[in-house]
Design a protein around this motif. Structure first.
Motif, PDB file in Angstrom:
ATOM      1  N   PHE A 176       5.316  31.680  30.636  1.00 19.17           N
ATOM      2  CA  PHE A 176       5.577  31.665  32.023  1.00 19.17           C
ATOM      3  C   PHE A 176       6.800  32.509  31.667  1.00 19.17           C
ATOM      4  CE2 PHE A 176       7.076  30.888  35.558  1.00 19.17           C
ATOM      5  CZ  PHE A 176       8.837  30.231  35.621  1.00 19.17           C
ATOM      6  N   ALA A 189       6.343  40.295  36.456  1.00 19.26           N
ATOM      7  CA  ALA A 189       6.226  40.163  38.003  1.00 19.26           C
ATOM      8  C   ALA A 189       7.525  40.626  38.540  1.00 19.26           C
ATOM      9  CB  ALA A 189       5.951  38.458  37.940  1.00 19.26           C
ATOM     10  N   GLU A 204       7.071  43.366  41.560  1.00 20.91           N
ATOM     11  CA  GLU A 204       6.836  42.164  42.479  1.00 20.91           C
ATOM     12  C   GLU A 204       7.999  41.567  43.525  1.00 20.91           C
ATOM     13  OE1 GLU A 204       2.468  42.458  42.138  1.00 20.91           O
ATOM     14  OE2 GLU A 204       4.045  42.379  44.320  1.00 20.91           O
ATOM     15  N   VAL A 246      16.234  33.856  40.928  1.00 21.96           N
ATOM     16  CA  VAL A 246      16.969  32.749  40.611  1.00 21.96           C
ATOM     17  C   VAL A 246      16.806  31.997  39.398  1.00 21.96           C
ATOM     18  CG1 VAL A 246      18.384  30.507  40.598  1.00 21.96           C
ATOM     19  CG2 VAL A 246      17.578  32.150  43.354  1.00 21.96           C
ATOM     20  N   GLU A 247      17.902  32.117  38.375  1.00 23.90           N
ATOM     21  CA  GLU A 247      18.091  31.774  36.788  1.00 23.90           C
ATOM     22  C   GLU A 247      17.819  30.103  36.409  1.00 23.90           C
ATOM     23  OE1 GLU A 247      19.338  35.402  35.063  1.00 23.90           O
ATOM     24  OE2 GLU A 247      18.210  33.589  34.222  1.00 23.90           O
ATOM     25  N   PRO A 248      16.525  30.980  36.066  1.00 25.90           N
ATOM     26  CA  PRO A 248      15.908  29.130  35.994  1.00 25.90           C
ATOM     27  C   PRO A 248      16.512  28.137  35.275  1.00 25.90           C
ATOM     28  CG  PRO A 248      15.309  30.651  34.485  1.00 25.90           C
ATOM     29  CD  PRO A 248      15.423  31.209  35.090  1.00 25.90           C
ATOM     30  N   PRO A 307      -5.021  34.510  31.999  1.00 28.49           N
ATOM     31  CA  PRO A 307      -4.209  33.238  32.993  1.00 28.49           C
ATOM     32  C   PRO A 307      -3.407  31.785  32.212  1.00 28.49           C
ATOM     33  CG  PRO A 307      -4.390  35.232  33.797  1.00 28.49           C
ATOM     34  CD  PRO A 307      -5.637  34.960  33.131  1.00 28.49           C
ATOM     35  N   ASP A 308      -2.741  31.716  31.580  1.00 31.73           N
ATOM     36  CA  ASP A 308      -2.449  30.171  31.509  1.00 31.73           C
ATOM     37  C   ASP A 308      -2.489  29.097  33.061  1.00 31.73           C
ATOM     38  OD1 ASP A 308       1.060  29.933  30.803  1.00 31.73           O
ATOM     39  OD2 ASP A 308      -0.104  31.303  32.514  1.00 31.73           O
ATOM     40  N   LEU A 309      -2.778  30.139  33.915  1.00 35.04           N
ATOM     41  CA  LEU A 309      -2.355  29.325  35.281  1.00 35.04           C
ATOM     42  C   LEU A 309      -3.724  29.656  35.669  1.00 35.04           C
ATOM     43  CD1 LEU A 309      -0.396  28.650  37.502  1.00 35.04           C
ATOM     44  CD2 LEU A 309      -0.166  30.815  38.511  1.00 35.04           C
ATOM     45  N   LEU A 310      -4.232  30.622  35.325  1.00 38.68           N
ATOM     46  CA  LEU A 310      -6.004  30.078  36.121  1.00 38.68           C
ATOM     47  C   LEU A 310      -6.526  28.975  34.931  1.00 38.68           C
ATOM     48  CD1 LEU A 310      -7.207  33.487  36.890  1.00 38.68           C
ATOM     49  CD2 LEU A 310      -5.895  31.616  38.640  1.00 38.68           C
ATOM     50  N   HIS A 315      -2.086  27.104  48.179  1.00 41.57           N
ATOM     51  CA  HIS A 315      -0.494  28.208  47.448  1.00 41.57           C
ATOM     52  C   HIS A 315      -1.525  29.678  47.695  1.00 41.57           C
ATOM     53  CE1 HIS A 315       1.993  24.545  46.483  1.00 41.57           C
ATOM     54  NE2 HIS A 315       0.772  23.753  46.045  1.00 41.57           N
ATOM     55  N   TYR A 316      -2.118  29.990  47.571  1.00 40.07           N
ATOM     56  CA  TYR A 316      -2.844  31.194  47.763  1.00 40.07           C
ATOM     57  C   TYR A 316      -3.024  31.726  48.793  1.00 40.07           C
ATOM     58  CZ  TYR A 316      -5.580  35.555  46.234  1.00 40.07           C
ATOM     59  OH  TYR A 316      -5.862  36.694  46.269  1.00 40.07           O
ATOM     60  N   GLU A 329       5.768  36.357  31.801  1.00 42.45           N
ATOM     61  CA  GLU A 329       5.051  36.702  33.670  1.00 42.45           C
ATOM     62  C   GLU A 329       5.977  36.784  34.237  1.00 42.45           C
ATOM     63  OE1 GLU A 329       0.612  33.987  33.050  1.00 42.45           O
ATOM     64  OE2 GLU A 329       1.408  34.349  35.413  1.00 42.45           O
ATOM     65  N   LEU A 330       7.013  36.139  34.215  1.00 39.79           N
ATOM     66  CA  LEU A 330       7.909  36.091  34.905  1.00 39.79           C
ATOM     67  C   LEU A 330       8.651  37.634  35.446  1.00 39.79           C
ATOM     68  CD1 LEU A 330      10.053  34.612  36.975  1.00 39.79           C
ATOM     69  CD2 LEU A 330      10.836  33.550  35.373  1.00 39.79           C
TER      70      LEU A 330
END
Lengths: 163, 200
Positions: free
Chosen positions: B180, B187, B191, B198-200, B116-119, B137-138, B183-184
């Motif tokens: 992103f 997710a 989840e 909410v729309e980005p 994942p690009d986040l990690l 945050h986690y 993944e969004l």
């Protein structure tokens, strides 16, 4: 949780949670269960000190007694303690019994000057005997020959006159 | 010494082997994930996590219950990860000097595709900053708890979080929004609740 005004990026928190929750840790035996406890040398110091003191005591006892038998050490220690703690008996008075008294027929030697060192073993006072020739065991104070010597028995007094 | 309740209402007795085993079962997955986020490699994370628990076990009888046990473990683990990254960097500098002049090998495409690009972004920032981000945050620690866990001031933690946020923002913007978005959507389908979107 989803917030457009997040300081990092929108949805960062739940993105991070999803990414990390996907990671499954391996189920392995914990390493600490197999690790030996850390060696702490200072914990052995009292034991080492006690051992050294015991060895030193043993060497001293061997040097003092000349024997490696602990029984000998204990006997020697006991006798030493007893001799130190036992007060010497006073020597009998010499003036009263020297002139014509049959009970004092055996000679009572003149009192010797007092000695500085206490005797090792105080002799028992000699009981009166019927044998004038037998001389009592001399007390250390009676002998003028010097310290630490069991001198010869005092000269027997001449037998009393019959007439 | 009296037992102290942990973050998850767990009580531990310092020096108790059974309590340490329970702490391991409870905290190891979370500590492992923290280290995976910092180090970016599962094998390295496992190695550092196990080392951290060995050190903690050796000091277990001396643990003072003025901080939660899991936070204490995290501190040991994060310090271990920082040392590991430092030594890895030194080795890579040596390697770089050794290979000076030769072209650097490209990254494994499979690894790039699956990681994942986040990690990846977390691994690109210093480990102290990444640790603060993950703990906040986690794991949900606040600044005061993170400061107590890592043995630094609360102000330092605030500074680290701000610096980490700034760096991650740049890295994530550079990596683009495509990953992103994917993944969004995935997710959200699994989840998130539709009402909270909410729309980005």
């Amino acid at each position: 949780m989803w917030n457009r005004k997040h300081p990092i990026a929108p949805g960062f928190d739940w993105r991070l949670k999803i990414a990390l929750d996907r990671i499954t840790p391996p189920s392995v035996m914990p390493r600490y269960a197999m690790a030996r406890p850390a060696f702490k040398p200072w914990r052995l110091a009292p034991i080492a000190l006690a051992g050294a003191a015991t060895v030193l005591l043993a060497l001293t006892a061997v040097a003092a007694t000349g024997s490696a038998n602990p029984v000998v050490w204990s006997e020697r220690a006991t006798s030493t303690i007893q001799s130190v703690g036992h007060a010497p008996d006073p020597s009998p008075s010499p003036a009263a019994g020297t002139e014509g008294s049959p009970s004092t027929a055996h000679s009572v030697p003149a009192p010797a000057p007092k000695r500085a060192s206490p005797p090792k073993a105080a002799p028992k006072p000699a009981p009166p005997t019927d044998h004038p020739h037998e001389s009592p065991r001399p007390s250390p104070g009676d002998d003028n020959s010097g310290p630490g010597s069991h001198g010869p028995s005092p000269r027997p007094s001449p037998p009393p006159d019959d007439h | 010494m009296a037992a102290v309740p942990d973050r998850g209402q767990e009580t531990y007795q310092p020096g108790s082997r059974e309590d340490f085993d329970r702490l391991y079962r409870s905290a190891y997955p979370r500590v492992y994930r923290t280290l995976a986020a910092i180090l970016g490699d599962s094998a390295e994370a496992e190695d550092c996590a196990q080392d951290a628990f060995v050190k903690a076990f050796q000091a277990w009888s001396r643990w003072r219950p003025d901080a939660p046990a899991e936070a204490w473990i995290h501190r040991i683990a994060v310090n271990r990860a920082i040392s590991y990254r430092r030594s890895t960097k030194l080795r890579s500098v040596g390697e770089l000097l050794r290979r000076l002049g030769r072209p650097r090998g490209s990254a494994d495409p499979a690894q790039v595709a699956t990681q994942p690009d986040l990690l990846t972004a977390l691994r690109s920032i210093p480990p102290k900053l990444a640790a603060a981000i993950v703990l906040h945050h986690y794991h949900g620690y606040n600044n005061r708890e993170i400061a107590a866990a890592l043995g630094v001031s609360e102000r330092t933690i605030g500074t680290r979080l701000n610096q980490a946020a700034a760096r991650l923002r740049v890295v994530l913007e550079e990596s683009g929004n495509a990953g992103f978005s994917l993944e969004l959507r995935s997710a959200l389908s699994t989840e998130q609740d539709a009402s909270s979107y909410v729309e980005p």
